[in-house]
Design an enzyme around this catalytic site. Structure first.
Site, PDB file in Angstrom:
ATOM      1  N   GLY A  45      37.790  24.171  41.928  1.00 27.95           N
ATOM      2  CA  GLY A  45      37.371  24.121  40.533  1.00 27.95           C
ATOM      3  C   GLY A  45      35.897  23.827  40.317  1.00 27.95           C
ATOM      4  O   GLY A  45      35.530  23.083  39.395  1.00 27.95           O
ATOM      5  N   PHE A  46      35.029  24.408  41.169  1.00 32.28           N
ATOM      6  CA  PHE A  46      33.579  24.233  41.004  1.00 32.28           C
ATOM      7  C   PHE A  46      33.178  22.763  40.961  1.00 32.28           C
ATOM      8  O   PHE A  46      32.371  22.336  40.121  1.00 32.28           O
ATOM      9  CB  PHE A  46      33.086  24.932  39.729  1.00 32.28           C
ATOM     10  CG  PHE A  46      32.972  26.432  39.826  1.00 32.28           C
ATOM     11  CD1 PHE A  46      33.209  27.111  41.004  1.00 32.28           C
ATOM     12  CD2 PHE A  46      32.638  27.181  38.702  1.00 32.28           C
ATOM     13  CE1 PHE A  46      33.106  28.489  41.079  1.00 32.28           C
ATOM     14  CE2 PHE A  46      32.526  28.580  38.770  1.00 32.28           C
ATOM     15  CZ  PHE A  46      32.763  29.234  39.957  1.00 32.28           C
TER      16      PHE A  46
ATOM     17  N   GLY B  12      30.475  27.836  48.796  1.00 38.00           N
ATOM     18  CA  GLY B  12      31.676  27.020  48.781  1.00 38.00           C
ATOM     19  C   GLY B  12      31.684  25.974  49.874  1.00 38.00           C
ATOM     20  O   GLY B  12      32.285  24.913  49.717  1.00 38.00           O
ATOM     21  N   PHE B  13      31.030  26.268  50.994  1.00 35.91           N
ATOM     22  CA  PHE B  13      30.999  25.295  52.083  1.00 35.91           C
ATOM     23  C   PHE B  13      30.019  24.166  51.758  1.00 35.91           C
ATOM     24  O   PHE B  13      30.347  22.991  51.915  1.00 35.91           O
ATOM     25  CB  PHE B  13      30.607  25.982  53.399  1.00 35.91           C
ATOM     26  CG  PHE B  13      30.728  25.078  54.601  1.00 35.91           C
ATOM     27  CD1 PHE B  13      31.920  25.002  55.302  1.00 35.91           C
ATOM     28  CD2 PHE B  13      29.657  24.303  55.015  1.00 35.91           C
ATOM     29  CE1 PHE B  13      32.040  24.155  56.399  1.00 35.91           C
ATOM     30  CE2 PHE B  13      29.766  23.462  56.105  1.00 35.91           C
ATOM     31  CZ  PHE B  13      30.964  23.380  56.803  1.00 35.91           C
TER      32      PHE B  13
ATOM     33  N   LYS C  55      29.268  38.464  42.584  1.00 38.88           N
ATOM     34  CA  LYS C  55      30.424  38.239  43.466  1.00 38.88           C
ATOM     35  C   LYS C  55      31.698  38.589  42.714  1.00 38.88           C
ATOM     36  O   LYS C  55      31.966  38.032  41.642  1.00 38.88           O
ATOM     37  CB  LYS C  55      30.467  36.794  43.948  1.00 38.88           C
ATOM     38  CG  LYS C  55      31.503  36.559  45.041  1.00 38.88           C
ATOM     39  CD  LYS C  55      31.285  35.222  45.728  1.00 38.88           C
ATOM     40  CE  LYS C  55      32.207  35.066  46.926  1.00 38.88           C
ATOM     41  NZ  LYS C  55      31.923  33.803  47.676  1.00 38.88           N
TER      42      LYS C  55
ATOM     43  N   ASN D 186      35.520  37.562  46.657  1.00 43.26           N
ATOM     44  CA  ASN D 186      35.942  36.178  46.518  1.00 43.26           C
ATOM     45  C   ASN D 186      37.370  36.033  47.041  1.00 43.26           C
ATOM     46  O   ASN D 186      37.918  36.965  47.621  1.00 43.26           O
ATOM     47  CB  ASN D 186      35.854  35.762  45.045  1.00 43.26           C
ATOM     48  CG  ASN D 186      35.469  34.308  44.860  1.00 43.26           C
ATOM     49  OD1 ASN D 186      35.981  33.425  45.553  1.00 43.26           O
ATOM     50  ND2 ASN D 186      34.571  34.033  43.936  1.00 43.26           N
TER      51      ASN D 186
ATOM     52  N   SER E 143      35.698  33.374  40.759  1.00 40.47           N
ATOM     53  CA  SER E 143      36.561  32.315  41.257  1.00 40.47           C
ATOM     54  C   SER E 143      37.827  32.277  40.408  1.00 40.47           C
ATOM     55  O   SER E 143      37.759  32.335  39.175  1.00 40.47           O
ATOM     56  CB  SER E 143      35.855  30.959  41.174  1.00 40.47           C
ATOM     57  OG  SER E 143      36.778  29.918  41.416  1.00 40.47           O
TER      58      SER E 143
ATOM     59  N   ASN F 269      42.535  27.271  48.213  1.00 36.38           N
ATOM     60  CA  ASN F 269      41.785  26.219  47.525  1.00 36.38           C
ATOM     61  C   ASN F 269      41.850  26.409  46.021  1.00 36.38           C
ATOM     62  O   ASN F 269      41.918  27.530  45.515  1.00 36.38           O
ATOM     63  CB  ASN F 269      40.327  26.196  48.002  1.00 36.38           C
ATOM     64  CG  ASN F 269      39.407  27.040  47.141  1.00 36.38           C
ATOM     65  OD1 ASN F 269      38.939  26.596  46.082  1.00 36.38           O
ATOM     66  ND2 ASN F 269      39.153  28.268  47.575  1.00 36.38           N
ATOM     67  N   ARG F 270      41.859  25.298  45.336  1.00 35.49           N
ATOM     68  CA  ARG F 270      41.708  25.286  43.872  1.00 35.49           C
ATOM     69  C   ARG F 270      40.723  24.181  43.509  1.00 35.49           C
ATOM     70  O   ARG F 270      40.991  23.323  42.665  1.00 35.49           O
ATOM     71  CB  ARG F 270      43.060  25.107  43.183  1.00 35.49           C
ATOM     72  CG  ARG F 270      43.892  23.901  43.657  1.00 35.49           C
ATOM     73  CD  ARG F 270      45.109  23.718  42.756  1.00 35.49           C
ATOM     74  NE  ARG F 270      45.941  22.603  43.154  1.00 35.49           N
ATOM     75  CZ  ARG F 270      47.034  22.695  43.920  1.00 35.49           C
ATOM     76  NH1 ARG F 270      47.436  23.877  44.365  1.00 35.49           N
ATOM     77  NH2 ARG F 270      47.735  21.613  44.216  1.00 35.49           N
TER      78      ARG F 270
ATOM     79  N   ASN G  70      24.195  30.231  44.572  1.00 34.03           N
ATOM     80  CA  ASN G  70      25.367  30.748  43.877  1.00 34.03           C
ATOM     81  C   ASN G  70      25.596  29.930  42.613  1.00 34.03           C
ATOM     82  O   ASN G  70      25.729  28.702  42.678  1.00 34.03           O
ATOM     83  CB  ASN G  70      26.579  30.662  44.815  1.00 34.03           C
ATOM     84  CG  ASN G  70      27.830  31.296  44.231  1.00 34.03           C
ATOM     85  OD1 ASN G  70      28.325  30.852  43.211  1.00 34.03           O
ATOM     86  ND2 ASN G  70      28.342  32.302  44.910  1.00 34.03           N
TER      87      ASN G  70
ATOM     88  N   GLY H  53      37.984  37.062  55.717  1.00 32.90           N
ATOM     89  CA  GLY H  53      38.798  37.212  56.910  1.00 32.90           C
ATOM     90  C   GLY H  53      38.068  37.500  58.193  1.00 32.90           C
ATOM     91  O   GLY H  53      38.678  37.966  59.157  1.00 32.90           O
TER      92      GLY H  53
ATOM     93  N   GLY I  19      40.654  33.800  54.252  1.00 33.85           N
ATOM     94  CA  GLY I  19      41.011  33.874  55.656  1.00 33.85           C
ATOM     95  C   GLY I  19      41.579  35.224  56.043  1.00 33.85           C
ATOM     96  O   GLY I  19      41.382  36.229  55.354  1.00 33.85           O
TER      97      GLY I  19
ATOM     98  N   ASN J  94      28.424  34.152  40.157  1.00 33.94           N
ATOM     99  CA  ASN J  94      29.846  34.026  40.511  1.00 33.94           C
ATOM    100  C   ASN J  94      30.704  34.158  39.255  1.00 33.94           C
ATOM    101  O   ASN J  94      30.752  33.254  38.421  1.00 33.94           O
ATOM    102  CB  ASN J  94      30.089  32.675  41.188  1.00 33.94           C
ATOM    103  CG  ASN J  94      31.498  32.554  41.763  1.00 33.94           C
ATOM    104  OD1 ASN J  94      32.384  33.347  41.460  1.00 33.94           O
ATOM    105  ND2 ASN J  94      31.708  31.548  42.592  1.00 33.94           N
TER     106      ASN J  94
END
Length: 340
Positions: free
Chosen positions: A110-111, A59-60, A201, A230, A170, A107-108, A136, A281, A252, A167
């Site tokens: 959406g890939f 995701g990053f 995941k 996730n 999500s 977040n949304r 991923n 988290g 988080g 994945n």
């Protein structure tokens, strides 16, 4: 340099700040951690010896544009993606929201990504002698055939990655979490052919029976492990951030307790038959150790890294090494599941 830039980045829109962060990494502004890792942190996992168990969650770096730079920050492994067969823009902006009072993010996205061809071109540039690489994979919002697309993606990325993550959890792609059902998941995993470790995941919102079914399918299909977990669609009443009502996945600090509880459940069900990666988290070394004690062989960070920046990684590793010794453990492996 990264320490000086972090306060400025927090004044920007979250997604703009994220884009700048990726550019800064590619330009070398984040620096390099040249301090050797404490030997107690070495882990045998993902088909190789990792210098430490701390990874960056997917995701990053969705398009794998900064993996080498991220590896130089001291991560033991980096997971890039989620990538889909075709490029897609994702959901409309704004789609990323800070909840600083809660040490959380919603977040949304959406890939949103550049598609598999651009992703593969970037994977070819990764120096895997310096950092282990995870790929991923996901499916497009429109025109997807999961039983076709996941196996094709896994085959495409396998030559360039140390492990592959499927994945299916999500919350921002309609119908994706339905693939966690026993029949669909079994069909997808049964069609995958690769010599690399495969991870699934999962969502932290799975019921106990759903988790049991997923683990049963993974064991039957020869999957290497699970990433737990996730983002969550739950909204704890304790949230204080102004963006707490936004639609999307919450990550988080509020995710720490439920994701760690699910991790412990997964370890009790699968034991050493599956390698578990704990994510959700982690901000401090104590958080990472709690994941390991609950059954994780490896851990991943995301939101904590977004808030704290590159200085987080050496602090996390040094603190974890000290905690392991203070508890009498001789290695990370000795601590896996010891809290149960």
């Amino acid at each position: 340099m990264s320490s000086l830039l972090m306060p400025l980045m927090r004044r920007l829109d979250p997604e703009t700040a994220h884009d700048f962060a990726l550019r800064g990494l590619r330009w070398g502004f984040a620096g390099v951690d040249r301090t050797p890792d404490d030997p107690i942190l070495a882990v045998q996992a993902l088909g190789r010896t990792l210098r430490n168990p701390v990874g960056l969650a997917a995701g990053f770096d969705k398009n794998a544009v900064a993996v080498n730079a991220l590896g130089r920050l001291g991560f033991g492994f980096v997971e890039a993606g989620t990538v889909t067969p075709r490029p897609q823009s994702g959901n409309p902006r704004p789609r990323l929201f800070r909840l600083p009072e809660d040490k959380a993010v919603i977040n949304r996205m959406g890939f949103n990504n550049g598609g598999i061809d651009a992703y593969l071109a970037n994977l070819r540039k990764v120096d895997r002698t310096q950092v282990a690489l995870g790929a991923n994979v996901g499916i497009n919002k429109e025109g997807a055939d999961p039983e076709r697309d996941y196996p094709a993606l896994v085959s495409a990325v396998s030559p360039f990655a140390d492990y592959v993550t499927v994945n299916i959890s999500s919350p921002n792609t309609p119908g994706l979490r339905d693939l966690q059902g026993e029949e669909r998941l079994s069909a997808i995993l049964g069609a995958i052919v690769t010599d690399k470790p495969v991870f699934v995941k999962i969502a932290p919102d799975l019921a106990q029976e759903g988790l049991e079914a997923v683990i049963g399918v993974c064991l039957a299909r020869g999957v290497s492990g699970l990433i737990v977990s996730n983002t969550t669609i739950a909204r704890p009443e304790t949230l204080r951030g102004a963006a707490k009502t936004e639609t999307g996945g919450l990550s988080g600090a509020p995710l720490f307790a439920p994701s760690t509880a699910m991790l412990a459940q997964a370890y009790k069900l699968a034991g050493s038959k599956l390698t578990l990666i704990g994510v959700g988290g982690i901000f401090l070394a104590e958080d990472a150790l709690a994941k390991i004690l609950a059954g994780a062989s490896l851990v991943q960070v995301y939101t904590g890294f977004a808030y704290q920046g590159p200085p987080m990684i050496p602090k996390l590793k040094d603190g974890l090494a000290q905690l392991l010794r203070a508890r009498g453990f001789k290695s990370v492996q000795d601590a896996v599941g010891a809290g149960l």
